[in-house]
Design an enzyme around this catalytic site. Structure first.
Site, PDB file in Angstrom:
ATOM      1  NE  ARG A 232     -12.359 -15.016  31.803  1.00  0.00           N
ATOM      2  CZ  ARG A 232     -11.835 -15.342  30.614  1.00  0.00           C
ATOM      3  NH1 ARG A 232     -12.243 -16.426  29.989  1.00  0.00           N
ATOM      4  NH2 ARG A 232     -10.900 -14.591  30.061  1.00  0.00           N
ATOM      5  CD  GLU A 261     -10.571 -21.328  35.001  1.00  0.00           C
ATOM      6  OE1 GLU A 261      -9.734 -20.787  34.273  1.00  0.00           O
ATOM      7  OE2 GLU A 261     -11.806 -21.314  34.783  1.00  0.00           O
ATOM      8  CG  HIS A 280      -9.755 -21.336  30.877  1.00  0.00           C
ATOM      9  ND1 HIS A 280     -10.001 -20.341  31.792  1.00  0.00           N
ATOM     10  CD2 HIS A 280     -10.022 -20.776  29.667  1.00  0.00           C
ATOM     11  CE1 HIS A 280     -10.387 -19.244  31.181  1.00  0.00           C
ATOM     12  NE2 HIS A 280     -10.413 -19.479  29.871  1.00  0.00           N
ATOM     13  CB  ALA A 282     -12.358 -22.805  24.752  1.00  0.00           C
TER      14      ALA A 282
HETATM   15  C1  DGY Z   1      -9.786 -15.658  26.763  1.00  0.00           C
HETATM   16  O1  DGY Z   1      -9.094 -15.320  25.787  1.00  0.00           O
HETATM   17  O2  DGY Z   1     -10.399 -14.851  27.450  1.00  0.00           O
HETATM   18  C2  DGY Z   1      -9.887 -17.128  27.035  1.00  0.00           C
HETATM   19  O3  DGY Z   1     -10.547 -17.429  28.178  1.00  0.00           O
HETATM   20  C3  DGY Z   1      -8.544 -17.808  26.925  1.00  0.00           C
HETATM   21  O4  DGY Z   1      -8.314 -17.902  25.578  1.00  0.00           O
END
Ligand code: DGY
Length: 321
Positions: A232, A261, A280, A282
């Site tokens: 985060r 963000e 963001h 991932a």
């Molecule tokens: C989450 O799931 O917390 C990620 O940041 C987004 O997939």
């Protein structure tokens, strides 16, 4: 009459169709999040809501939607939700762990390669006509074999990153007070920062982890270290990171998450070629986002139909008489 359920963004059609079979579904059909007033308006009379990490669910909102019984977040992280406030009001909070672990870990390694091997600056140079010859001294990166990677937070994703890094021949150390690993060496945060060639962050955003990486921590890191954040944004103090970069500290930074963000296009972090910033993403594969949507829907349905949601943070509220 069917219960009202709100979906706060456009998500996988199959997931929404599944909800439509049981509930009266109101969907926010935009790729941008609803503003607070729009969210409140949509939630009027709703029993359930499928939220994204961009929707802030706090005590004030919950008080204004007294019909709400479940908040199902399409994410493993839930720092956008005040869970104690929800529990106090008997609202279940559900999340989507596990299904994104490997995908997020793979992305972290991809970001590491991108930063360590200058893939983004190289690709940009090629695209912009700045590829005149084979350069013996341009776009030089660093090898990862034998490098020490420090994993901050050895939860599900951190452990998967540690495994992948180990398989690539890196020495793995970690810091996490909650977890004693048989496979990886645990060290104190300061030792990890001092020893690591790569520091990768995998802690949730809590009061205790906000600004975890600030001036003092950055100063301890090796001058040519790489910092990765796929956790985060606020875990890293952005101003402190800028100060470190400005004085030439760190050889590379990879950020999937930022604070703020989204990061505005004119933000000074973009000035540094050695910083790779992505929006963001991932967990963003077709398969994983599909699984996250399906799990968020399953959580929502179970919580509203007397079942056991697969991933509920406060299941005790479901069993209150
Ligand atoms: C989450 O799931 O917390 C990620 O940041 C987004 O997939």
């Amino acid at each position: 009459m069917a219960l009202k359920v709100v979906v706060t963004r456009r998500i996988h059609t199959e997931a929404v169709e599944r909800l439509r079979q049981l509930f009266d579904v109101v969907e926010w059909e935009s790729d941008l999040p609803p503003a607070r007033a729009e969210l409140l308006d949509m939630l009027n009379g709703a029993a359930g809501v499928l939220t994204l990490l961009t929707d802030r669910i706090d005590g004030d909102l919950l008080d204004r939607v007294p019909t709400l019984r479940v908040v199902s977040n399409l994410a493993v992280g839930y720092d956008n939700i005040d869970v104690p406030a929800a529990t106090q009001r008997g609202v279940a909070v559900c999340t989507t762990p596990n299904v994104l672990t490997r995908t997020t870990a793979e992305f972290t390694i991809a970001l590491l390669f991108a930063v360590a091997r200058q893939i983004v600056p190289g690709a940009l140079a090629a695209r912009q006509g700045d590829w005149k010859t084979w350069y013996p001294m341009r776009f030089l990166g660093r090898d990862l074999l034998g490098a020490t990677i420090g994993v901050v937070g050895l939860g599900r994703i951190g452990e998967e990153v540690a495994s992948l890094a180990g398989a690539l021949g890196m020495r793995v150390i970690y810091t996490d007070d909650r977890i004693t690993s048989q496979r990886f060496q645990r060290v104190a945060l300061e030792d990890l920062l001092r020893e690591s060639d790569i520091v990768t962050l995998h802690v949730p955003l809590l009061d205790s982890t906000r600004g975890l990486i600030s001036d003092n921590q950055l100063a301890v890191m090796k001058p040519d270290a790489i910092l990765l954040n796929t956790a985060r944004g606020p875990v890293v103090d952005t101003d402190a990171l800028l100060r470190a970069l400005e004085r030439g500290h760190l050889s590379g930074v990879g950020l999937d998450v930022t604070d703020p963000e989204p990061l505005p296009a004119d933000h000074p972090l973009y000035r540094f070629e050695r910083v790779t910033i992505v929006p963001h993403i991932a967990s963003a594969t077709h398969a994983t986002r599909g699984k996250m949507s399906a799990l968020a829907v399953e959580n929502l349905i179970a919580a509203l139909t007397g079942g056991e949601p697969p991933n509920c943070l406060n299941p005790e509220v479901l069993h209150r008489g």
